[in-house]
Design a protein around this motif. Structure first.
Motif, PDB file in Angstrom:
ATOM      1  N   THR A 154     -64.048 -69.037  18.654  1.00  0.00           N
ATOM      2  CA  THR A 154     -62.859 -69.790  19.024  1.00  0.00           C
ATOM      3  C   THR A 154     -62.647 -69.742  20.537  1.00  0.00           C
ATOM      4  OG1 THR A 154     -61.869 -69.111  16.939  1.00  0.00           O
ATOM      5  CG2 THR A 154     -60.363 -69.932  18.637  1.00  0.00           C
TER       6      THR A 154
ATOM      7  N   THR B 122     -60.270 -63.615  16.560  1.00  0.00           N
ATOM      8  CA  THR B 122     -58.913 -64.100  16.804  1.00  0.00           C
ATOM      9  C   THR B 122     -57.966 -63.610  15.711  1.00  0.00           C
ATOM     10  OG1 THR B 122     -59.667 -66.185  15.847  1.00  0.00           O
ATOM     11  CG2 THR B 122     -59.423 -66.112  18.228  1.00  0.00           C
TER      12      THR B 122
ATOM     13  N   ALA C 156     -71.114 -68.376  17.706  1.00  0.00           N
ATOM     14  CA  ALA C 156     -70.812 -67.512  16.562  1.00  0.00           C
ATOM     15  C   ALA C 156     -69.505 -67.938  15.911  1.00  0.00           C
ATOM     16  CB  ALA C 156     -70.725 -66.066  17.035  1.00  0.00           C
TER      17      ALA C 156
ATOM     18  N   GLN D  66     -61.705 -58.854  10.933  1.00  0.00           N
ATOM     19  CA  GLN D  66     -62.983 -58.507  11.555  1.00  0.00           C
ATOM     20  C   GLN D  66     -62.665 -58.190  13.009  1.00  0.00           C
ATOM     21  OE1 GLN D  66     -65.943 -61.600  11.641  1.00  0.00           O
ATOM     22  NE2 GLN D  66     -67.388 -60.318  12.756  1.00  0.00           N
TER      23      GLN D  66
ATOM     24  N   ASP E  39     -61.509 -66.710   9.249  1.00  0.00           N
ATOM     25  CA  ASP E  39     -61.784 -68.145   9.344  1.00  0.00           C
ATOM     26  C   ASP E  39     -62.045 -68.747   7.956  1.00  0.00           C
ATOM     27  OD1 ASP E  39     -62.465 -66.610  11.735  1.00  0.00           O
ATOM     28  OD2 ASP E  39     -62.994 -68.524  12.621  1.00  0.00           O
TER      29      ASP E  39
HETATM   30  N1  GLN Z   1     -63.392 -67.695  15.107  1.00  0.00           N
HETATM   31  C1  GLN Z   1     -63.158 -66.289  15.219  1.00  0.00           C
HETATM   32  C2  GLN Z   1     -63.194 -65.871  16.661  1.00  0.00           C
HETATM   33  O1  GLN Z   1     -63.716 -66.555  17.484  1.00  0.00           O
HETATM   34  C3  GLN Z   1     -64.140 -65.464  14.398  1.00  0.00           C
HETATM   35  C4  GLN Z   1     -65.573 -65.663  14.756  1.00  0.00           C
HETATM   36  C5  GLN Z   1     -66.528 -64.703  14.045  1.00  0.00           C
HETATM   37  O2  GLN Z   1     -66.142 -63.771  13.395  1.00  0.00           O
HETATM   38  N2  GLN Z   1     -67.806 -64.951  14.155  1.00  0.00           N
HETATM   39  O3  GLN Z   1     -62.686 -64.833  17.011  1.00  0.00           O
END
Ligand code: GLN
Length: 261
Positions: A104, A155, A101, A151, A198
């Motif tokens: 990270t 991360t 998804a 969100q 991102d």
């Molecule tokens: N790369 C970010 C994370 O891993 C967001 C990934 C996402 O929202 N799908 O937290």
């Protein structure tokens, strides 16, 4: 025709009809023996161009890479669209075989799950309104005068919600949304000063919404990888093998280039 003959003819017809019905019913079922084992991938299909819904089906970089991995493993890819924050736990408990998804690799997540080799780089960026006074990362204040949208469980959320001493903005200044799209809508509505997200989804959201821009600066640079339960080392090895082959065949880059111009 005498009665006996009529009964005989009728029973033959009945037997034929019954037989055909049974054959037809069996033909409709999938043969059990040849069925491929399932590879259940959990994702959050609100993260273009890595994963998104196209009508009733799923599309995106992760979806295409996962499809090729499943093919190499002789498995049937099954995609489950869940909240981003429930992917790691679901993989850890064995509900899903893997999580893919745009995820990270972080130290914290590595305590719960393993990660495959990285297949892409992600950069956390900042989206602001076109007429915003924020032009650089230094303009992002953590003095309570600004609100940052993220969100939840990403991360962007984890780092932004951290204390000011640790490089964050303080939890009280961060507003969490279920999807990046919702955070972007709140920014458009003037409820936020910035959204941290991102870079590729950021580009998609800005392209789809007028009046927004992305700061030039890189807020954080990260590696995307597939998470797999710690005890499922067999699948981890297989997935890494498939990824290495796809990389060598130039397929990963090909897929990325299809979605990112
Ligand atoms: N790369 C970010 C994370 O891993 C967001 C990934 C996402 O929202 N799908 O937290």
């Amino acid at each position: 025709m005498n009665k006996k003959l009529l009964v005989k003819v009728l029973s033959v017809v009945l037997a034929l009809v019954l037989g055909m019905t049974v054959l037809w019913a069996c033909g409709g079922e999938e043969p059990q023996v040849d069925e491929k084992p399932e590879l259940i991938m959990a994702t959050n299909a609100a993260f273009p161009p890595y994963e998104f819904k196209e009508g009733d089906s799923f599309a995106g970089i992760d979806v295409d890479i996962a499809t090729l991995i499943a093919e190499k493993l002789g498995m049937e890819l099954v995609i489950k669209d869940v909240e981003f924050g429930s992917i790691v736990g679901g993989v850890q408990s064995g509900k899903f075989d893997m999580g893919m998804a745009g995820m990270t690799v972080t130290e914290e997540r590595l305590e719960s799950v393993n990660f495959s080799e990285s297949y892409a780089t992600g950069i956390q960026v900042v989206i602001v309104a076109e007429d915003s006074t924020i032009t650089s990362l230094d303009d992002m204040l953590a003095d309570g005068s600004m609100k940052y949208g993220v969100q939840q469980d990403t991360t962007g959320d984890i780092y932004a919600s951290d204390t000011v001493e640790n490089g964050g903005y303080g939890e009280e200044n961060v507003i969490r949304y279920k999807t990046g799209a919702e955070a972007v809508q709140a920014l458009k509505a003037g409820k936020l000063d910035a959204v941290i997200i991102d870079n590729e989804p950021a580009k998609s959201f800005v392209a789809a919404n007028e009046g927004l821009r992305i700061l030039e600066a890189e807020w954080a640079v990260e590696d995307y990888a597939i998470c797999i339960a710690k005890e499922n080392t067999e699948l981890l090895e297989k997935v890494n093998g498939a990824l290495a082959e796809l990389e060598a065949e130039g397929k990963i880059q090909e897929i990325i280039d299809t979605y990112i111009k």
